[in-house]
Design an enzyme around this catalytic site. Sequence first.
Site, PDB file in Angstrom:
ATOM      1  N   ASP A 272       0.830  -1.208   0.000  1.00 47.25           N
ATOM      2  CA  ASP A 272       0.000   0.000   0.000  1.00 47.25           C
ATOM      3  C   ASP A 272       0.863   1.255   0.000  1.00 47.25           C
ATOM      4  OD1 ASP A 272      -2.426   1.277  -0.170  1.00 47.25           O
ATOM      5  OD2 ASP A 272      -2.831   1.256   1.979  1.00 47.25           O
ATOM      6  N   ASP A 290       2.163   2.769   8.105  1.00 49.10           N
ATOM      7  CA  ASP A 290       0.910   2.055   7.856  1.00 49.10           C
ATOM      8  C   ASP A 290       1.149   0.698   7.197  1.00 49.10           C
ATOM      9  OD1 ASP A 290      -1.677   1.216   7.563  1.00 49.10           O
ATOM     10  OD2 ASP A 290      -2.421   3.171   6.964  1.00 49.10           O
ATOM     11  N   THR A 309      -4.498   0.287  -2.828  1.00 48.57           N
ATOM     12  CA  THR A 309      -5.238   1.467  -3.257  1.00 48.57           C
ATOM     13  C   THR A 309      -5.205   1.469  -4.773  1.00 48.57           C
ATOM     14  OG1 THR A 309      -4.583   2.658  -1.263  1.00 48.57           O
ATOM     15  CG2 THR A 309      -5.364   3.984  -3.121  1.00 48.57           C
TER      16      THR A 309
END
Length: 473
Positions: A272, A290, A309
Amino acid sequence: MLSNSKKKNKKKSLHSLLATNLGSKLTISIPSSTQDPELDFDFSEVFGPSTPHNRHPHQNPIPSSSPPSTSSPTLPPADPPVIRHRSHSFVGPSPRFTLSRSLPIHTPESESDAEARNGPSVDVEKFGPGDFEILRVVGQGAFGKVFQVVRKARASAGAPNNGECKEEGDDDGIYAMKVMRKDTIIKKNHVDYMKAERDILTKVVHPFIVQLRYSFQTKSKLYLILDFINGGHLFFHLYRQGIFSEDQARVYTAEIVSAVSHLHKCGIVHRDLKPENILMDADGHVMLTDFGLAKEIDESSRSNSLCGTTEYMAPEILLSKGHNKDADWWSAGILLYEMLTGQPPFTHENRKKLQERIIKEKVKLPPFLTSEAHSLLKGLLQKEPSRRLGSGPSGGDDIKSHKWFQSINWKKLEARELQPKFKPDVSGKDCTANFDRCWTAMPPNDSPAATPTAGEHFQGYTYVAPNPWLSSG
């Protein structure tokens, strides 16, 4: 020649058209409890919300997938509007394979009970929410909030602990506390991902990766205590500047490549990479964060989850062909393209059409970039993973040796001796000026949550970083 009145009317109509277009495509972020939780699984909650950024002057803005706004307020550059969703991280089952199953439900047992039965794995101090004073909110996501906190002083033997904050010189005591609700995690079947995030963060030590200091749990919540990075996320600064010069982007990309190469050597794929998941410290260095979608993958295996994403997702993920570490290098290429041009190479407000573009369309390289930048982007944005730069046995070393990075001394870079030219404007270690006020103005409350009744999913979650980490500044 147009008369003055015609010129004014033409100018007015252009302004009206622009306002209409902006009003139909941008949405000001207002945290709402009524947001449909089934739309996307959001793992971008750490360190604040996504913010829009300026596009290259010759490019159109990326339309948001949010509902049309009823108005389009004009804000000064110092306080930019916030798009609710540019695009969220999400996780979903592959069309060919089911999503990784949740861990089996165990008979409820506290970690202290487990230690009494099996013995402690390591002699460490226990920490809990009461050891940290909440200062302010710096983010909110699908599973809870992220707070800026200060660690309270521990009482010495026989002395009372009055809750004073740690004194300067021990360490600054400022952290980011990521709080996640167990009931929501279990309901969404994301136990595996939350455990993986904690497990991966305990194994990774790198100068450009945010460090985990502590983890612990209560009956209703999980807590991750990470270093607080006070410069805000890369997305915030890319928005402010519009685009980065190649020299500026080169340092950021080199630090990202260094961090991702380290992850891959540890058998970890991030999955990500995007500007919202990259922070900037007070010295201008980027810090990868993250790990909510990260996974441990060995060299011979593949993952089949549809996750990430969309704008940054590699074609092999979208095609459910199975993916490995090569997918991160595609995302790094998309990230570099966005830094240099102001937007990702593939955009569309409709997710299905966006996916089709990623799979089928060729990347259009802007002519204002150097030939070396073109070469690197072509190498990273190969749709066939086996042909992608970084996919060979040398991995990230092949990227480091690319001619675009010729001016980078990698030893100095990884020793943090290469000083970025840009440094964010921060007033101290606890500064939150680079985080959006829609979060920092929220009441700093760790609100109660329901306690799950389906058993204990998170045994062994407690963690305290080794002393060398804790003593580092």
